[in-house]
Enzyme design. Structure first.
Site: not given
Length: 556
Positions: A61, A94-95, A386
């Site tokens: 994550d 997010t990545t 998520d």
């Protein structure tokens, strides 16, 4: 006198300005993006993070990796904020957002070297981001709250690559059911979905409890383990003897008087318990303490009692059972009680917990996640968080996009066409933005062990022919219809990623002067203990070897 150097900053200060400052900040931003880039996609790798105490976190994550990393550089921290914003707003992507931000900075660096001013780049990037939002909204596919199959596909896409693949069908079904259950007229608050973890068993054995699990046990061993068709009382006051608000001293001259005091205390507690019994309470959840004598009386009456329940658990219990949290035991009435078909003390993974189930309208539910080891369970929990986020966002917005790099490929093609219609040097910035967006499909291909050039060429070819939903299948290496394959994600994941990445990149590009005082002591503490300073000595050291100029010395 006129030729003497004028010192404005202290000797301990460090200052970097102009091209050096931009280069340093861009390098820091790219380094953060590079740290998480290999985790992107279904074939992304995991990171192991170890702290000073030896605690280990193994995760895929992006936001967890960046939060756990000890990042000191201020520009790098701006990129970390991009991931945190993405997590708060959407819960996933997010990545993606961090990788895009890093690539925007890398492309900007090339243009800065060609003497294109940072403000022109910033303007071009903003125009490109606005156009990107339009393109993404045009690509969006409508989805309804009743389309459970598509919602499950969205949940499964979010948890792919995060250690939950083997059981993603089971977990995605549980996630969608949980979110649909807690949805009400006021919207969807995923805080009403409590996630409990238990080490032992396999991930596929995870289950959804339509009700609340309280991580407590009965306060007295003589209380029943189980109550059927239970009336539940919720108290945020203590079941203890009331004390005076002022300090009082009472002189006792006779042992009988002392006994009267003790009898009066017992009587007060007995009256509290009798009142609870009279209104029909079978189970009592108390946010504060319960006196030992009150515990004894409750056990005598066959009432299950739990003390020191968390405030968040009390809110969930109120939502689940339909009860009201009462602040005064004397005021509680039958109307304040909630109802649960079953309240029982059970054991999960070696821990005793209270299960409140079979409620009429479960507006608060609990997911029990299982896994072979603690690290596996923790990673599955992050994947579930998520998934809950993306399902919530989808139900709120009702729009999704195909995955697998399809929206990014379409964006890059559309932006290049758009750049041709824009005059001036901003055109170069928009083209750079389009090249930067290509980093997502390229990284997906690289992480899957495929040739990124071949994959990009094939993707562009399909999109040029009007096949918008076509993306990269990381498992087979083929370019396929992602919508038909069930690889979909919310529109807001992409729009938020592009917007926050652009804003962070523009902010970093506009910085041309970095001044760091040498005595900030890293964390801003006042206890000048040099032994506790971070490596590199405070902010100056954390800025990765900024060129110390010893104040703004020099003839002015």
């Amino acid at each position: 006198m006129g030729n003497q150097p004028l010192i404005v900053l202290s000797e301990d200060s460090q200052r970097t300005s102009g091209r050096d400052a931009q280069s340093m900040n861009i390098t820091a931003g790219k380094a953060v993006a590079e740290a998480v880039r290999t985790t992107l996609g279904p074939k992304g790798m995991d990171k192991m993070l170890v702290d000073n105490s030896g605690n280990v976190v193994v995760t895929n994550d992006g936001v967890t990796i960046l939060k756990e990393m000890d990042i000191e550089h201020p520009a790098a921290n701006m990129i970390v904020e991009v991931a945190e914003t993405q997590e708060d707003e959407v819960g996933d992507g997010t990545t993606t957002s961090v990788v895009i931000a890093g690539e925007l900075l890398a492309k900007a660096e090339d243009l800065l070297e060609q003497d294109i001013h940072a403000t022109i780049l910033a303007q071009g990037y903003r125009q490109a981001a606005a156009k990107a939002k339009e393109v993404l909204e045009d690509m969006a596919i409508e989805v309804t709250a009743e389309d459970t199959e598509q919602l499950e596909q969205i949940a499964a896409t979010a948890m792919t690559g995060k250690g939950a693949e083997n059981a993603k069908d089971t977990l995605s079904t549980l996630v969608v059911k949980a979110v649909q259950t807690v949805a009400d007229d006021d919207g969807i608050d995923t805080d009403n979905v409590k996630v409990e973890t238990a080490v032992g068993g396999s991930v596929a054995e995870s289950e959804l409890v339509e009700g609340v699990i309280v991580n407590k046990e009965r306060v007295h061993d003589n209380m029943p383990y189980f109550a059927e068709d239970a009336n539940v009382a919720l108290l945020d006051t203590a079941l203890e003897v009331k004390e005076t608000e002022i300090d009082a001293e009472i002189n006792v001259t006779d042992p009988d008087q002392l006994q009267q005091f003790l009898d009066q205390e017992e009587k007060q507690l007995k009256e509290m318990v009798d009142h609870l019994k009279d209104v029909g309470a079978d189970v009592v959840f108390c946010q504060k303490g319960i006196d030992d004598m009150a515990q004894h009386y409750l056990a005598q009456e066959g009432i299950i009692a739990v003390r020191r329940a968390k405030k968040s658990d009390m809110k969930r219990l109120a939502r689940a059972t339909g009860g009201r949290v009462v602040s005064n035991v004397d005021d509680i009435t039958e109307d304040d009680l909630g109802f649960a078909g079953s309240v029982a003390e059970k054991d999960i993974g070696g821990d005793t917990r209270i299960f409140v189930e079979d409620v009429e309208e479960a507006k608060s539910v609990t997911l029990i996640l299982r896994g072979g080891t603690e690290h596996v369970v923790d990673e599955v929990e992050r994947a579930i968080e998520d998934s809950l986020g993306v399902v919530r966002v989808t139900l709120e917005d009702g729009q999704v996009l195909p995955g697998g790099g399809a929206p990014e490929t379409e964006l890059a093609l559309e932006l290049r066409d758009y750049a041709d219609t824009v005059g001036g040097r901003e055109q170069l910035a928009i083209e750079a933005f389009a090249d930067a967006i290509d980093v997502i499909p390229r990284t997906l291909a690289e992480n899957a062990g495929l040739d990124p050039i071949d994959s990009l060429v094939e993707l562009r070819s399909e999109h040029s022919n009007g096949n918008q939903p076509y993306g990269l299948d990381a498992y087979t290496g083929d370019v396929v219809d992602m919508e038909a394959d069930g690889v979909v994600e919310p529109l807001r994941v992409k729009t938020q990623a592009v917007e926050s990445a652009t804003e962070a990149a523009v902010m970093i590009l506009r910085i041309d002067d970095v001044i760091a005082a040498g005595d900030l002591k890293g964390g801003g503490t006042d206890d000048g203990d040099d032994d506790e300073m971070p490596p590199g000595g405070g902010m100056g050291g954390g800025m990765g070897g900024m060129g110390g100029m010893g104040g703004m010395g020099g003839a002015m």
